[in-house]
Design a protein around this motif. Structure first.
Motif, PDB file in Angstrom:
ATOM      1  N   VAL A   1      -5.582  10.034  14.755  1.00 53.87           N
ATOM      2  CA  VAL A   1      -6.120   9.366  13.583  1.00 53.87           C
ATOM      3  C   VAL A   1      -5.090   8.360  13.077  1.00 53.87           C
ATOM      4  CG1 VAL A   1      -5.289  11.124  11.974  1.00 53.87           C
ATOM      5  CG2 VAL A   1      -7.240   9.697  11.349  1.00 53.87           C
ATOM      6  N   GLN A   2      -5.563   7.223  12.618  1.00 59.60           N
ATOM      7  CA  GLN A   2      -4.676   6.198  12.052  1.00 59.60           C
ATOM      8  C   GLN A   2      -4.875   6.159  10.538  1.00 59.60           C
ATOM      9  OE1 GLN A   2      -6.835   5.203  14.826  1.00 59.60           O
ATOM     10  NE2 GLN A   2      -5.150   6.122  15.980  1.00 59.60           N
ATOM     11  N   LEU A   3      -3.786   5.969   9.829  1.00 57.62           N
ATOM     12  CA  LEU A   3      -3.828   5.950   8.375  1.00 57.62           C
ATOM     13  C   LEU A   3      -3.282   4.629   7.857  1.00 57.62           C
ATOM     14  CD1 LEU A   3      -2.388   9.523   7.691  1.00 57.62           C
ATOM     15  CD2 LEU A   3      -4.790   8.853   7.857  1.00 57.62           C
ATOM     16  N   GLN A   4      -3.925   4.115   6.830  1.00 62.38           N
ATOM     17  CA  GLN A   4      -3.461   2.892   6.199  1.00 62.38           C
ATOM     18  C   GLN A   4      -3.436   3.101   4.701  1.00 62.38           C
ATOM     19  OE1 GLN A   4      -5.761  -0.620   7.045  1.00 62.38           O
ATOM     20  NE2 GLN A   4      -4.254  -1.987   6.127  1.00 62.38           N
ATOM     21  N   ALA A   5      -2.247   2.943   4.130  1.00 64.23           N
ATOM     22  CA  ALA A   5      -2.057   3.141   2.694  1.00 64.23           C
ATOM     23  C   ALA A   5      -1.890   1.798   2.008  1.00 64.23           C
ATOM     24  CB  ALA A   5      -0.830   4.007   2.447  1.00 64.23           C
ATOM     25  N   PHE A   6      -2.458   1.698   0.828  1.00 65.83           N
ATOM     26  CA  PHE A   6      -2.278   0.478   0.046  1.00 65.83           C
ATOM     27  C   PHE A   6      -2.505   0.790  -1.435  1.00 65.83           C
ATOM     28  CE2 PHE A   6      -6.815  -0.220  -0.530  1.00 65.83           C
ATOM     29  CZ  PHE A   6      -7.353   0.419   0.579  1.00 65.83           C
ATOM     30  N   GLY A   7      -2.177  -0.179  -2.276  1.00 67.64           N
ATOM     31  CA  GLY A   7      -2.375  -0.021  -3.714  1.00 67.64           C
ATOM     32  C   GLY A   7      -1.100  -0.018  -4.530  1.00 67.64           C
ATOM     33  N   GLY A   8       0.052  -0.071  -3.866  1.00 71.75           N
ATOM     34  CA  GLY A   8       1.304  -0.081  -4.604  1.00 71.75           C
ATOM     35  C   GLY A   8       1.510  -1.390  -5.348  1.00 71.75           C
ATOM     36  N   GLY A   9       2.559  -1.408  -6.163  1.00 73.69           N
ATOM     37  CA  GLY A   9       2.868  -2.606  -6.927  1.00 73.69           C
ATOM     38  C   GLY A   9       3.876  -2.331  -8.003  1.00 73.69           C
ATOM     39  N   LEU A  10       4.042  -3.300  -8.882  1.00 68.56           N
ATOM     40  CA  LEU A  10       4.971  -3.191 -10.004  1.00 68.56           C
ATOM     41  C   LEU A  10       4.186  -2.801 -11.259  1.00 68.56           C
ATOM     42  CD1 LEU A  10       7.738  -3.661 -11.362  1.00 68.56           C
ATOM     43  CD2 LEU A  10       7.074  -6.073 -11.626  1.00 68.56           C
ATOM     44  N   VAL A  11       4.664  -1.780 -11.950  1.00 70.77           N
ATOM     45  CA  VAL A  11       3.995  -1.312 -13.155  1.00 70.77           C
ATOM     46  C   VAL A  11       5.043  -0.918 -14.178  1.00 70.77           C
ATOM     47  CG1 VAL A  11       3.823   1.058 -12.303  1.00 70.77           C
ATOM     48  CG2 VAL A  11       2.208   0.248 -14.028  1.00 70.77           C
ATOM     49  N   GLN A  12       4.718  -1.072 -15.448  1.00 71.94           N
ATOM     50  CA  GLN A  12       5.657  -0.700 -16.502  1.00 71.94           C
ATOM     51  C   GLN A  12       5.639   0.804 -16.727  1.00 71.94           C
ATOM     52  OE1 GLN A  12       4.622  -2.991 -19.984  1.00 71.94           O
ATOM     53  NE2 GLN A  12       5.737  -4.787 -19.255  1.00 71.94           N
ATOM     54  N   PRO A  13       6.710   1.348 -17.263  1.00 71.55           N
ATOM     55  CA  PRO A  13       6.716   2.782 -17.605  1.00 71.55           C
ATOM     56  C   PRO A  13       5.532   3.131 -18.501  1.00 71.55           C
ATOM     57  CG  PRO A  13       8.931   1.891 -17.747  1.00 71.55           C
ATOM     58  CD  PRO A  13       8.014   0.716 -17.508  1.00 71.55           C
ATOM     59  N   GLY A  14       4.914   4.269 -18.183  1.00 72.61           N
ATOM     60  CA  GLY A  14       3.722   4.681 -18.911  1.00 72.61           C
ATOM     61  C   GLY A  14       2.439   4.135 -18.331  1.00 72.61           C
ATOM     62  N   GLY A  15       2.565   3.295 -17.327  1.00 74.32           N
ATOM     63  CA  GLY A  15       1.408   2.645 -16.741  1.00 74.32           C
ATOM     64  C   GLY A  15       0.680   3.499 -15.715  1.00 74.32           C
ATOM     65  N   TYR A  16      -0.281   2.851 -15.048  1.00 64.57           N
ATOM     66  CA  TYR A  16      -1.207   3.529 -14.133  1.00 64.57           C
ATOM     67  C   TYR A  16      -1.333   2.729 -12.835  1.00 64.57           C
ATOM     68  CZ  TYR A  16      -5.787   4.799 -12.212  1.00 64.57           C
ATOM     69  OH  TYR A  16      -6.807   5.176 -11.389  1.00 64.57           O
ATOM     70  N   LEU A  17      -1.402   3.453 -11.736  1.00 63.52           N
ATOM     71  CA  LEU A  17      -1.712   2.861 -10.440  1.00 63.52           C
ATOM     72  C   LEU A  17      -2.578   3.838  -9.664  1.00 63.52           C
ATOM     73  CD1 LEU A  17       1.554   1.263  -8.929  1.00 63.52           C
ATOM     74  CD2 LEU A  17      -0.552   0.064  -9.551  1.00 63.52           C
ATOM     75  N   ARG A  18      -3.396   3.309  -8.766  1.00 63.37           N
ATOM     76  CA  ARG A  18      -4.146   4.146  -7.851  1.00 63.37           C
ATOM     77  C   ARG A  18      -3.857   3.712  -6.426  1.00 63.37           C
ATOM     78  NH1 ARG A  18     -10.641   4.896  -6.928  1.00 63.37           N
ATOM     79  NH2 ARG A  18     -10.357   2.887  -5.872  1.00 63.37           N
ATOM     80  N   LEU A  19      -3.380   4.652  -5.647  1.00 62.85           N
ATOM     81  CA  LEU A  19      -3.134   4.408  -4.229  1.00 62.85           C
ATOM     82  C   LEU A  19      -4.331   4.894  -3.420  1.00 62.85           C
ATOM     83  CD1 LEU A  19       0.568   5.636  -3.910  1.00 62.85           C
ATOM     84  CD2 LEU A  19      -0.294   3.398  -4.627  1.00 62.85           C
ATOM     85  N   SER A  20      -4.553   4.228  -2.301  1.00 69.25           N
ATOM     86  CA  SER A  20      -5.628   4.621  -1.399  1.00 69.25           C
ATOM     87  C   SER A  20      -5.074   4.789   0.008  1.00 69.25           C
ATOM     88  CB  SER A  20      -6.733   3.562  -1.371  1.00 69.25           C
ATOM     89  OG  SER A  20      -7.292   3.351  -2.641  1.00 69.25           O
ATOM     90  N   CYS A  21      -5.655   5.717   0.738  1.00 73.32           N
ATOM     91  CA  CYS A  21      -5.276   5.951   2.131  1.00 73.32           C
ATOM     92  C   CYS A  21      -6.564   6.065   2.929  1.00 73.32           C
ATOM     93  CB  CYS A  21      -4.448   7.223   2.253  1.00 73.32           C
ATOM     94  SG  CYS A  21      -4.039   7.669   3.957  1.00 73.32           S
ATOM     95  N   VAL A  22      -6.759   5.132   3.830  1.00 73.55           N
ATOM     96  CA  VAL A  22      -7.971   5.099   4.637  1.00 73.55           C
ATOM     97  C   VAL A  22      -7.656   5.608   6.034  1.00 73.55           C
ATOM     98  CG1 VAL A  22      -9.829   3.673   5.530  1.00 73.55           C
ATOM     99  CG2 VAL A  22      -8.812   3.130   3.318  1.00 73.55           C
ATOM    100  N   ALA A  23      -8.448   6.567   6.487  1.00 74.27           N
ATOM    101  CA  ALA A  23      -8.278   7.137   7.819  1.00 74.27           C
ATOM    102  C   ALA A  23      -9.299   6.542   8.776  1.00 74.27           C
ATOM    103  CB  ALA A  23      -8.435   8.653   7.762  1.00 74.27           C
ATOM    104  N   SER A  24      -8.861   6.286   9.979  1.00 76.51           N
ATOM    105  CA  SER A  24      -9.772   5.819  11.019  1.00 76.51           C
ATOM    106  C   SER A  24      -9.563   6.682  12.250  1.00 76.51           C
ATOM    107  CB  SER A  24      -9.535   4.346  11.333  1.00 76.51           C
ATOM    108  OG  SER A  24      -8.207   4.120  11.774  1.00 76.51           O
ATOM    109  N   GLY A  25     -10.603   6.796  13.047  1.00 81.46           N
ATOM    110  CA  GLY A  25     -10.532   7.662  14.199  1.00 81.46           C
ATOM    111  C   GLY A  25     -11.079   9.040  13.859  1.00 81.46           C
ATOM    112  N   ARG A  26     -10.759  10.004  14.719  1.00 84.82           N
ATOM    113  CA  ARG A  26     -11.312  11.340  14.567  1.00 84.82           C
ATOM    114  C   ARG A  26     -10.550  12.105  13.479  1.00 84.82           C
ATOM    115  NH1 ARG A  26     -14.094  14.761  18.441  1.00 84.82           N
ATOM    116  NH2 ARG A  26     -14.013  16.931  17.749  1.00 84.82           N
TER     117      ARG A  26
END
Length: 124
Positions: A1-26
């Motif tokens: 299975v292959q995995l691809q992560a994305f969604g990172g970035g710069l955020v201030q303290p107290g802030g919010y981010l959502r990361l995603s990881c998409v799987a491909s293959g079996r």
């Protein structure tokens, strides 16, 4: 299975981010998906994990109550919602797959697939 992560970035303290990881293959319905992170000068560490089959989730003490892991089995995607971010959360975040759930989920050696990592920087 292959995995691809994305969604990172710069955020201030107290802030919010959502990361995603998409799987491909079996993907195994018995598998376990996890997020790890590697902070500057530190070893890679377990952050959170979730079973593909069922609702079992586990969290590191340092993120419990602030981070939420979830999944969309149809989309083969695992998410990591990160709230109330702190400067010490700054790290490269990786998603990973263990073919079978184990209580040793913190053991990097159990994971046979890794995403490429996405950088999260928490800074004012």
């Amino acid at each position: 299975v292959q995995l691809q992560a994305f969604g990172g970035g710069l955020v201030q303290p107290g802030g919010y981010l959502r990361l995603s990881c998409v799987a491909s293959g079996r993907t195994s319905s018995n598998g376990f998906m996890a997020w790890f992170r590697q902070r500057p000068g530190k070893e890679r560490e377990f952050v959170a994990g979730i079973r593909w089959n069922g609702a079992r989730t586990v969290y590191a003490d340092s993120v419990n109550g602030r981070f939420t892991i979830s999944k969309d089995f149809v989309k083969k995607t695992v998410y990591l919602q990160m709230r109330n971010l702190r400067p010490e959360d700054t790290a490269v975040y990786y998603c990973a797959r263990d073919p079978a759930f184990s209580v040793a989920y913190y053991d990097l050696g159990r994971y046979d697939s890794w995403g490429q990592g996405t950088l999260v920087t928490v800074s004012s």
